[in-house]
Design an enzyme around this catalytic site. Structure first.
Site, PDB file in Angstrom:
ATOM      1  N   GLU A  93       0.177  -1.425   5.659  1.00  0.00           N
ATOM      2  CA  GLU A  93       1.195  -0.921   6.585  1.00  0.00           C
ATOM      3  C   GLU A  93       0.990   0.549   6.915  1.00  0.00           C
ATOM      4  OE1 GLU A  93       4.847   1.103   7.885  1.00  0.00           O
ATOM      5  OE2 GLU A  93       3.713   1.422   6.032  1.00  0.00           O
ATOM      6  N   GLU A  94       0.593   1.335   5.912  1.00  0.00           N
ATOM      7  CA  GLU A  94       0.436   2.770   6.129  1.00  0.00           C
ATOM      8  C   GLU A  94      -0.670   3.087   7.128  1.00  0.00           C
ATOM      9  OE1 GLU A  94       2.510   4.793   5.247  1.00  0.00           O
ATOM     10  OE2 GLU A  94       3.501   4.129   3.415  1.00  0.00           O
ATOM     11  N   ASP A 130       0.819  -1.211   0.000  1.00  0.00           N
ATOM     12  CA  ASP A 130       0.000   0.000   0.000  1.00  0.00           C
ATOM     13  C   ASP A 130       0.855   1.264   0.000  1.00  0.00           C
ATOM     14  OD1 ASP A 130       0.762  -0.867   2.620  1.00  0.00           O
ATOM     15  OD2 ASP A 130      -0.594   0.626   3.475  1.00  0.00           O
ATOM     16  N   HIS A 155       6.404  10.644   1.645  1.00  0.00           N
ATOM     17  CA  HIS A 155       4.997  10.967   1.912  1.00  0.00           C
ATOM     18  C   HIS A 155       4.626  12.345   1.383  1.00  0.00           C
ATOM     19  CE1 HIS A 155       3.734   7.908   5.253  1.00  0.00           C
ATOM     20  NE2 HIS A 155       4.380   7.329   4.265  1.00  0.00           N
ATOM     21  N   ASP A 208      13.195  -4.825   7.246  1.00  0.00           N
ATOM     22  CA  ASP A 208      12.030  -4.113   6.736  1.00  0.00           C
ATOM     23  C   ASP A 208      12.462  -2.706   6.340  1.00  0.00           C
ATOM     24  OD1 ASP A 208       9.411  -3.593   6.017  1.00  0.00           O
ATOM     25  OD2 ASP A 208       8.692  -3.271   8.060  1.00  0.00           O
TER      26      ASP A 208
END
Length: 508
Positions: free
Chosen positions: A195-196, A131, A469, A223
């Site tokens: 995840e977001e 995502d 972002h 990760d």
């Protein structure tokens, strides 16, 4: 000798002793880091990803799929399913290999099991997420889901966070499987789909699947996380890679003041809004104390200090003396302040029902990102003491303790495997442990290991930080090639049973 002369002599002696200690430590401090000119050799090939390569075409196609997540349990399921189907179709070598077992978990996440030849070697886990966060097209140089190439860069939401991880792992695995030989050490690959927005549907479900199958331990987990940086860390002229060995915790608080409604012509001495505003102001004026030296940031500075320019080198090699000065300097910028303390962000304030009515209630919301050396309860107690007003009700809405600090010593297999893999791709690079100030899906896997290493194989310069972002998220074609090869080298390096000794020049 007079008292004045004795005092002056004592002060001079102490001063010169401090100077001597500072200079000795500055020129002799060395840590578990090897010279950039020296690097462990690699048994791995190098995978080329050119502008016309199939690998780049697959990456761009994945970026065009709008797998946007907005809130917990609120994400574009149709687009996520499209990405899952695309991945399965785009990598037949992986999905048809007898060495790989794959499955769709929770309808939209992917889990891969790669069998190892040596059952005595504990498997590891590679993670990424499908995502992405929303994007506003009008502020971009190219449509955020076009994956257009401008110059040497691919522009798209997800290039940095974190489809280059998803597709980089798949390209590396695709090449590995094409060689036809099973790895010595088995491993898992997990691609969560939310995840977001906390990973409650994706990563959590994958973790439960593994747990029910008896998977109790990973050798290490890799990760997304910190990156390769240039001109970002003060005092460092060389390229530097930071590996997150812990994550800050978080806590959402509700502050609430309740009063009685009434006409504004007869206001009380203190309004609910005024009481709450005063409480919020006290929190902002009294930040939590600096925890410099009590978390991973100490290791960061001690790893990098010997390679810094003056005067940074002198200061960072002597945290024992200059800690108050460093804390003051770092506190002045939000990006560095977040590294050394639990931060306080007042994010919402709600009050009032009508312009001529005394507000019957006022509510504010505070988000804390908790330093690894502190606990949730310590932060609550601190806030309560600073507010010091029983009329302000404090309620914890959501919270997560800081993650345990992963091992990063010379003999710690996971960290050294990640470190060596980084330096085989970015040769002239120093590597140091660091603190992840954001949060990842790894919280759902901590019961299986505390050795979690958070590293995104991207290269960042100062202007790139705001793209995370933000608008005009991008990755260079060369950097994507490096990401693919980082994961492939990691798979090859993880086959060893123990850490290969590195050349070091001294001890702390």
């Amino acid at each position: 000798m007079s008292f004045a002369k004795k005092f002056l002599f004592t002060i001079s002696f102490v001063f010169l002793s401090l100077v001597a200690i500072v200079l000795i430590r500055t020129f002799t401090l060395n840590v578990r880091n090897i010279d950039v000119s020296e690097c462990t050799s690699s048994d791995a090939d190098f995978i080329e990803v050119g502008i016309h390569s199939d690998a780049l075409k697959r990456f761009r196609e994945a970026l065009r799929i709008k797998t946007v997540a907005r809130e917990p349990h609120d994400y574009n399921s149709a687009e996520l399913l499209q990405l899952v189907d695309y991945i399965i179709a785009a990598y037949p070598t992986v999905h048809e290999s007898p060495l790989v077992q794959y499955e769709v978990v929770a309808n939209l996440s992917l889990l891969y099991t790669v069998k190892g030849e040596d059952p005595t070697l504990t498997p590891y886990l590679l993670m990424a997420h499908l995502d992405v966060v929303p994007a506003e097209p009008e502020k971009w140089e190219a449509d955020p889901f076009s994956a257009d190439i401008i110059g040497d860069f691919v522009y798209a939401r997800g290039t940095i966070d974190f489809k280059h991880g998803v597709m980089g792992i798949l390209e590396a695995l695709n090449y590995y499987v094409s060689l036809g030989r099973a790895p010595e050490r088995g491993f898992y690959v997990a691609f969560g789909h939310d995840e977001e927005v906390t990973g409650l549907d994706g990563a959590k479900a994958i973790s439960e699947v593994l747990w029910k199958r008896g998977v109790r331990k990973f050798e290490f987990i890799v990760d997304e996380g910190l990156t390769v940086t240039n001109q970002i860390i003060p005092g460092m002229t060389s390229q530097t890679a930071l590996v997150g060995v812990s994550e800050k915790g978080y806590m959402d608080l509700e502050l609430r003041v309740v009063g009685s409604p009434g006409h504004s012509s007869m206001p009380p001495p203190e309004s609910t809004i005024g009481i709450l505003a005063a409480a919020v102001a006290r929190l902002e004026r009294n930040p939590l104390p600096s925890m410099l030296g009590y978390g991973p940031e100490r290791e960061t500075f001690e790893h990098l200090a010997p390679y810094m320019q003056f005067p940074y080198k002198v200061v960072m090699c002597n945290l024992w003396l200059f800690k108050p000065v460093i804390s003051w300097v770092m506190s002045r910028k939000p990006a560095t302040n977040a590294i050394i303390r639990t931060v306080t962000a007042v994010t919402m304030f709600n009050a009032g029902i009508k312009i001529n009515v005394n507000a019957p209630e006022a509510t504010a919301y505070v988000n804390h990102r908790i330093h690894p050396a502190q606990s949730i309860q310590e932060v609550v107690d601190y806030d309560r003491g600073i507010i010091n007003d029983e009329r302000v009700q404090i309620k914890v809405i959501a919270s997560m303790d800081p993650h345990p600090i992963a091992l990063s010593g010379e003999e710690d297999f996971g960290y050294q495997t990640v470190k060596n893999s980084i330096r085989q791709i970015w040769n002239n690079t120093y590597v140091a442990p660091g603190t992840m100030i954001g949060n990842t899906d790894t919280k759902h896997y901590l019961r299986m290991t505390h050795n979690v290493y958070r590293f995104s194989p991207t290269v960042m310069y100062p202007p790139d930080v705001k793209r995370f972002h933000g608008d005009n998220e991008r990755i260079s074609i060369k950097n994507y090639e490096q990401a693919v090869n980082f994961y492939y080298h990691l798979m090859v390096n993880a086959n060893k049973a123990v850490v290969e000794p590195s050349h070091i020049h001294g001890e702390l």
